[in-house]
Design an enzyme around this catalytic site. Structure first.
Site, mmCIF file in Angstrom:
data_model
loop_
_atom_site.group_PDB
_atom_site.id
_atom_site.type_symbol
_atom_site.label_atom_id
_atom_site.label_comp_id
_atom_site.label_asym_id
_atom_site.label_seq_id
_atom_site.Cartn_x
_atom_site.Cartn_y
_atom_site.Cartn_z
ATOM 1 N N LYS A 1 26.644 42.764 36.228
ATOM 2 C CA LYS A 1 27.733 43.133 37.135
ATOM 3 C C LYS A 1 28.201 44.581 36.978
ATOM 4 O O LYS A 1 28.523 45.243 37.966
ATOM 5 C CB LYS A 1 28.921 42.191 36.946
ATOM 6 C CG LYS A 1 28.657 40.777 37.438
ATOM 7 C CD LYS A 1 29.890 39.900 37.269
ATOM 8 C CE LYS A 1 29.630 38.496 37.769
ATOM 9 N NZ LYS A 1 30.827 37.643 37.673
ATOM 10 N N ASP B 1 34.777 38.025 43.071
ATOM 11 C CA ASP B 1 35.434 37.260 42.013
ATOM 12 C C ASP B 1 36.942 37.498 42.020
ATOM 13 O O ASP B 1 37.719 36.584 41.746
ATOM 14 C CB ASP B 1 34.893 37.660 40.633
ATOM 15 C CG ASP B 1 33.490 37.162 40.362
ATOM 16 O OD1 ASP B 1 33.100 36.147 40.970
ATOM 17 O OD2 ASP B 1 32.789 37.789 39.546
#
Length: 281
Positions: free
Chosen positions: A66, A102
């Site tokens: 990420k 997220d």
């Protein structure tokens, strides 16, 4: 020709993302396939070249990539830039961009659970998911503490996300972890501790002394649905939130970035639960 989408990470194990993303494409009659693409760090550059060359129309990104993904992109959306982590890769007007779904997913999960804003919250961990949690919680005006085994990683997370805010850092191995944690109304575990197939599947990241009646404990781990931490929390009288809802919501937001269409969230949740139950059976 069918468009190809997928999730990259390492290890991926039995991810349920292909099940619920494919269910969404099928529900809306979109000619597309979605698959798990196990990608160790040594293969990340090659995988991103495949995206540039048209092999993949869009990707989800998970551990451990990420924070590494932005350097392969033409730009990042505001939320991903603020989080310093990307979990969704998509094309827009010929540019390859990154977003972090997220962050809003965590906020939505907490809203759905009617968790109060402005409370004291403990984030366990300091990786990409912790960055998303920190950004989401500070946007809610929560008072946040970070607990991690390595202080330098916690400092890097804070400096990347909220450098202007005073955020307490706690050593997970500290004897005071129990006292500080019980002062928090919300605990969010962003580590892989307790995850099936992970390095510590039977462990909890916190001692029992960290939990008390009335706390909300949110574990982003979704496999198993009841992690050791959530079992421990339920026994202590806490309200618990598992990670599957967050997984599906962040995936639904990714789907909308790729397709420009509202995601069939109920269909996706059903498919995710079925896949999880099938794999666990």
């Amino acid at each position: 020709m069918s468009d190809c989408y997928g999730a990259i990470g390492y290890p991926l194990g039995h991810t349920v993302s292909p099940a619920f993303q494919q269910a969404a494409f099928d529900e809306l009659g979109i000619d597309a396939t979605y698959m798990a693409i196990e990608t160790p760090t040594s293969d990340l550059s090659r995988r991103m070249s495949e995206v540039r060359n048209g092999r993949w129309a869009g990707l989800n990104v998970t551990i451990p990539h990420k924070s590494a993904i932005p350097r392969f992109l033409d730009g990042t959306a505001e939320t991903a830039a603020a989080a310093g982590a990307v979990n969704t890769i998509y094309w827009r007007n010929g540019r390859l961009l990154g977003e972090n779904t997220d962050v809003p997913a965590i906020g939505t999960v907490l809203e759905n659970a009617e968790v109060k804003k402005g409370i004291r919250a403990l984030v366990v961990g300091a990786g990409g998911a912790a960055r998303a949690a920190l950004l989401s919680l500070t946007a809610r005006s929560d008072d946040v503490v970070i607990a991690n085994r390595t202080r330098s990683n916690a400092e890097a997370t804070i400096n990347a996300v909220t450098p202007e805010q005073e955020i307490e850092i706690l050593d997970l191995n500290s004897p005071s972890i129990g006292k500080v944690a019980t002062e928090c109304e919300l605990i969010v575990n962003t580590t892989s501790v307790g995850m099936s197939g992970g390095p510590a599947p039977d462990e909890s990241p916190l001692p029992t002394s960290a939990l008390r009646l009335g706390q909300v404990v949110f574990d982003v781990v979704y496999r198993p649905e009841v992690t050791p931490l959530l079992a421990q929390a339920a026994e202590a009288g806490c309200r618990t939130i598992g990670g599957l809802e967050m997984l599906v919501i962040q995936g639904a937001l990714s789907f909308e970035l790729w397709t420009g269409k509202p995601a069939p969230l109920d269909t996706m949740m059903r498919a995710a639960r079925t896949a999880l139950a099938t794999d666990s059976g």
